[in-house]
Design an enzyme around this catalytic site. Structure first.
Site, mmCIF file in Angstrom:
data_model
loop_
_atom_site.group_PDB
_atom_site.id
_atom_site.type_symbol
_atom_site.label_atom_id
_atom_site.label_comp_id
_atom_site.label_asym_id
_atom_site.label_seq_id
_atom_site.Cartn_x
_atom_site.Cartn_y
_atom_site.Cartn_z
ATOM 1 N N PHE A 130 -3.163 3.629 2.606
ATOM 2 C CA PHE A 130 -3.197 4.286 4.210
ATOM 3 C C PHE A 130 -4.138 5.017 4.459
ATOM 4 O O PHE A 130 -4.815 4.998 5.609
ATOM 5 C CB PHE A 130 -1.812 4.696 4.495
ATOM 6 C CG PHE A 130 -1.822 4.951 5.767
ATOM 7 C CD1 PHE A 130 -1.516 3.902 6.920
ATOM 8 C CD2 PHE A 130 -1.819 6.348 6.357
ATOM 9 C CE1 PHE A 130 -1.634 4.276 8.367
ATOM 10 C CE2 PHE A 130 -1.904 6.589 7.550
ATOM 11 C CZ PHE A 130 -1.860 5.472 8.715
ATOM 12 N N SER B 29 -2.814 3.828 -2.681
ATOM 13 C CA SER B 29 -2.761 2.815 -3.309
ATOM 14 C C SER B 29 -3.342 3.027 -5.075
ATOM 15 O O SER B 29 -3.857 2.070 -5.510
ATOM 16 C CB SER B 29 -3.452 1.653 -2.795
ATOM 17 O OG SER B 29 -2.741 1.131 -1.600
ATOM 18 N N HIS C 84 0.995 -1.321 -0.211
ATOM 19 C CA HIS C 84 -0.092 0.014 -0.159
ATOM 20 C C HIS C 84 0.847 1.398 -0.273
ATOM 21 O O HIS C 84 1.935 1.154 0.468
ATOM 22 C CB HIS C 84 -1.002 0.089 1.068
ATOM 23 C CG HIS C 84 -0.226 0.311 2.347
ATOM 24 N ND1 HIS C 84 0.018 1.642 2.977
ATOM 25 C CD2 HIS C 84 0.105 -0.302 3.658
ATOM 26 C CE1 HIS C 84 0.505 1.813 4.249
ATOM 27 N NE2 HIS C 84 0.629 0.516 4.568
ATOM 28 N N CYS C 85 0.311 2.358 -0.485
ATOM 29 C CA CYS C 85 0.958 3.687 -0.245
ATOM 30 C C CYS C 85 -0.018 4.672 0.321
ATOM 31 O O CYS C 85 -0.879 4.016 0.987
ATOM 32 C CB CYS C 85 1.406 4.015 -1.688
ATOM 33 S SG CYS C 85 0.116 4.384 -3.108
ATOM 34 N N ALA C 86 -0.059 5.881 0.230
ATOM 35 C CA ALA C 86 -1.062 6.763 0.676
ATOM 36 C C ALA C 86 -2.416 6.268 0.044
ATOM 37 O O ALA C 86 -3.462 6.063 1.005
ATOM 38 C CB ALA C 86 -0.540 8.018 0.475
#
Ligand code: ZN
Length: 130
Positions: free
Chosen positions: A107, A73, A69-71
């Site tokens: 996230f 996704s 995941h990133c901030a």
């Protein structure tokens, strides 16, 4: 060994993360240091991700499912997950990873929906899985 990328909802990750063979991989960049993170997640920033894949593989030995995941996704999460899949498919031996997934809405979505987050500064995070 054909693997494809699939998406997972936060509610699914909550129940899946109780499984000790699941690892969460956060590929946000510097935001990780001033924002919270999902407890127990690994951190491999997207800007250096490609060089760090061997380290990541070491860190997730014994796991069979990786959730990226990133901030949000939208870009970094899925692109790192694809890079990782490509790497796996070029490896001679089987790393034992059968599933590579991306956390839907990243996230920010996780936090916005009231899921538990961790604010420790330990690397790697030793927090309990949510
Ligand atoms: Zn933590």
């Amino acid at each position: 060994m054909a693997r494809s990328l699939s998406y997972i909802a936060p509610s699914q990750l909550i129940s899946m993360s109780r499984n000790p063979r699941v690892a969460i991989v956060d590929v946000r960049d510097e935001e990780r240091s001033y924002d919270a993170h999902i407890a127990g997640s690994h951190h491999y920033a997207s800007d250096t991700f490609s060089e760090k894949i061997p380290d990541l593989l070491q860190a997730v030995k014994g796991k069979d499912t990786l959730v990226f995941h990133c901030a949000l996704s939208k870009v970094r999460g899925p692109s790192c997950a694809r890079m990782f899949l490509d790497y796996l498919s070029e490896m001679k031996e089987d790393a034992g990873i059968s599933k590579v997934m991306v956390l839907e809405r990243g996230f920010n979505g996780w936090q916005a929906s009231g899921r538990p987050v961790c604010r420790c500064t330990e690397m790697p995070c030793k927090g309990e899985s949510p």
